[in-house]
Design an enzyme around this catalytic site. Structure first.
Site, PDB file in Angstrom:
ATOM      1  N   GLU A   1      24.731  43.978  19.872  1.00 46.81           N
ATOM      2  CA  GLU A   1      25.476  44.514  18.725  1.00 46.81           C
ATOM      3  C   GLU A   1      26.150  45.772  19.235  1.00 46.81           C
ATOM      4  O   GLU A   1      25.494  46.792  19.445  1.00 46.81           O
ATOM      5  CB  GLU A   1      24.527  44.805  17.551  1.00 46.81           C
ATOM      6  CG  GLU A   1      25.239  44.929  16.216  1.00 46.81           C
ATOM      7  CD  GLU A   1      25.838  46.293  15.988  1.00 46.81           C
ATOM      8  OE1 GLU A   1      27.065  46.439  16.224  1.00 46.81           O
ATOM      9  OE2 GLU A   1      25.121  47.201  15.598  1.00 46.81           O
TER      10      GLU A   1
ATOM     11  N   CYS B   1      29.000  51.945  14.004  1.00 44.96           N
ATOM     12  CA  CYS B   1      29.831  50.884  14.579  1.00 44.96           C
ATOM     13  C   CYS B   1      30.591  50.145  13.500  1.00 44.96           C
ATOM     14  O   CYS B   1      31.709  49.660  13.732  1.00 44.96           O
ATOM     15  CB  CYS B   1      28.973  49.921  15.396  1.00 44.96           C
ATOM     16  SG  CYS B   1      27.600  49.194  14.481  1.00 44.96           S
TER      17      CYS B   1
END
Length: 451
Positions: A228, A262
């Protein structure tokens, strides 16, 4: 090796940590493998009971854990409390749903009986970042441990205090010794850890560079990996949107955690006809945010976690200005603090468009129409998520295939939820966390066939 955790707001030392010796590290990895053979045989109901207790430990100690988050990486204390409570939620979610997720799947074939069983694989090594120091770990640990795997954690060096508290949560909840272990090591020990026979898979949340390095090691040793990585989410506003609500959502989408996420909205792609009004309202809302000591209850914008991060953001802003972007608001930096900044007329080729900007920077981009907005959204190396703000829900839903990202949110900023799979495409990584998908990542789906 010695590690220091430094409060980014005042520069004071929060903690001091000494790395494990080679023999200590090997011993912990051996233990993770050994305890797996007993932990996998613990009943699912007992594992669920322990995971519910972990959720209770988090809730009972929310102030202690939230304070550690804020002191180590500068998140406003209100957000730190919310992070700890979200971790309790993910523990409760998997404790409640693991039995359903892991049940046998009966499949009709020519066999007398055929099915798929779901079994644990062993120890899963996690490399985790500092920006959500509790949540990133628990969203991996809850499904991993509930499935019967064991876990070892290599956290970011500036949040080793949080890492110790996380191990403490599982210890206080009554998990057997060795089921979850925190490793105080430098990242140069990653190959030793990944190559160890006990470790069967690795999951990483972090930068593209770190993900590439860890994935290469996982491939070298034929270990499963989940990544991720970064993101540069587009926040698209159509001309029929409720602008006041869109602005409110946009401010949260960009400025939560001081922009250090993110999945934060980073590129605001606005239809030309509403560009000026949106930017004006967004700017007004940003100027009203309170920047102060993150331990202050009223603080909405804290510092960045380290000075080098603030320096990097400032450099991206300056380069974008040199390439023709317009400074609408902010732009100043002092040590770890970078004031919320808005750049206008941002275009492809500028760092504010092309790169991940990890901090309180909002890039305003003009689009001719909806199709052009999606085109601009796709001009990114990343693919975590997209937001579309509109009153025409059906039209927005019908156009979800215009983007290749892992998530598509309408009238809401992209966020992770234990009930929904989470992950990206392109340079944002691969694999999925959370929901049933997250549990299945580190499971042996074993085919059973009876003639």
């Amino acid at each position: 090796m010695e590690f220091k955790s430094i409060n980014p707001y005042n520069g004071q030392e929060v903690g001091h940590y000494t790395s494990h010796s080679q023999s200590e590290l090997t011993s912990k990895l051996d233990k993770a493998g050994k305890v797996f053979h007993s932990w996998r045989n613990v009943s699912l109901s007992e594992r669920a009971n322990l995971m519910m207790k972990a959720g209770k430990v988090l809730k009972d100690n929310v102030e202690e854990y939230a304070k550690m988050i804020t002191l180590e990486m500068g998140k406003p204390i209100k957000e730190s409390r919310a992070e700890v409570n979200k971790c309790a939620w993910v523990c409760e979610y998997y404790a409640t749903n693991a039995e359903q997720f892991l049940k046998d799947e009966i499949i009709e074939t020519d066999a007398q009986k055929s099915l798929v069983k779901h079994e644990p694989i062993g120890c899963v090594f996690a490399v985790m970042p500092w920006n959500f120091p509790f949540w990133q770990v628990f969203r991996y640990a809850a499904p991993t441990l509930m499935a019967g795997n064991t876990g070892v954690l290599k956290h970011a060096a500036n949040v080793f205090g949080c890492a110790e508290k996380i191990e403490e949560v599982f210890t206080k909840a009554g998990f057997p010794e060795g089921v979850f272990q925190n490793l105080i090591v430098h990242h140069d020990q990653s190959e030793k850890i990944i190559s160890h026979p006990s470790v069967k898979a690795v999951t990483l949340t972090g930068s593209e560079r770190a993900g590439s390095a860890v994935a290469a090691l996982a491939g070298k040793y034929l270990k499963k990996s989940l990544l991720e990585l970064g993101g540069s989410n587009a926040f698209i506003v159509w001309e029929d949107a409720d602008l006041d609500q869109a602005v409110k959502t946009a401010v949260s989408a960009r400025m939560m955690n001081c922009g250090q996420s993110c999945i934060a909205a980073k590129r605001f792609i606005l239809i030309e006809s509403i560009y000026d009004e949106f930017v004006s309202k967004f700017t007004k809302a940003i100027t009203e945010l309170k920047s102060a000591d993150p331990m202050n209850e009223e603080t909405e914008i804290g510092t960045l976690a380290r000075k080098d991060l603030a320096d990097e953001l400032h450099e991206q802003i300056q380069k974008s200005l040199d390439l023709g972007a317009k400074l609408i608001h902010g732009g100043k930096q002092k040590e770890c603090y970078h004031e919320p900044t808005i750049l206008g007329d941002v275009k492809p080729g500028m760092p504010a468009f092309d790169e991940e900007t990890f901090g309180p920077l909002a890039a305003m981009i003009k689009a001719k129409d909806e199709i052009d907005a999606f085109r601009l959204s796709e001009l990114s190396a990343y693919g975590l998520g997209v937001t579309v703000c509109t009153t025409n829900i059906e039209k927005a839903l019908s156009m979800s295939n215009q983007v290749s990202d892992g998530a598509y949110f309408i009238n809401e900023f992209v966020k992770s939820d234990p009930r929904l799979p989470f992950g990206g495409t392109k340079k944002s990584g691969y694999g999925r966390e959370l929901a049933k998908d997250g549990m299945m990542e580190f499971i042996n789906r074993k085919t059973i066939y009876i003639k």
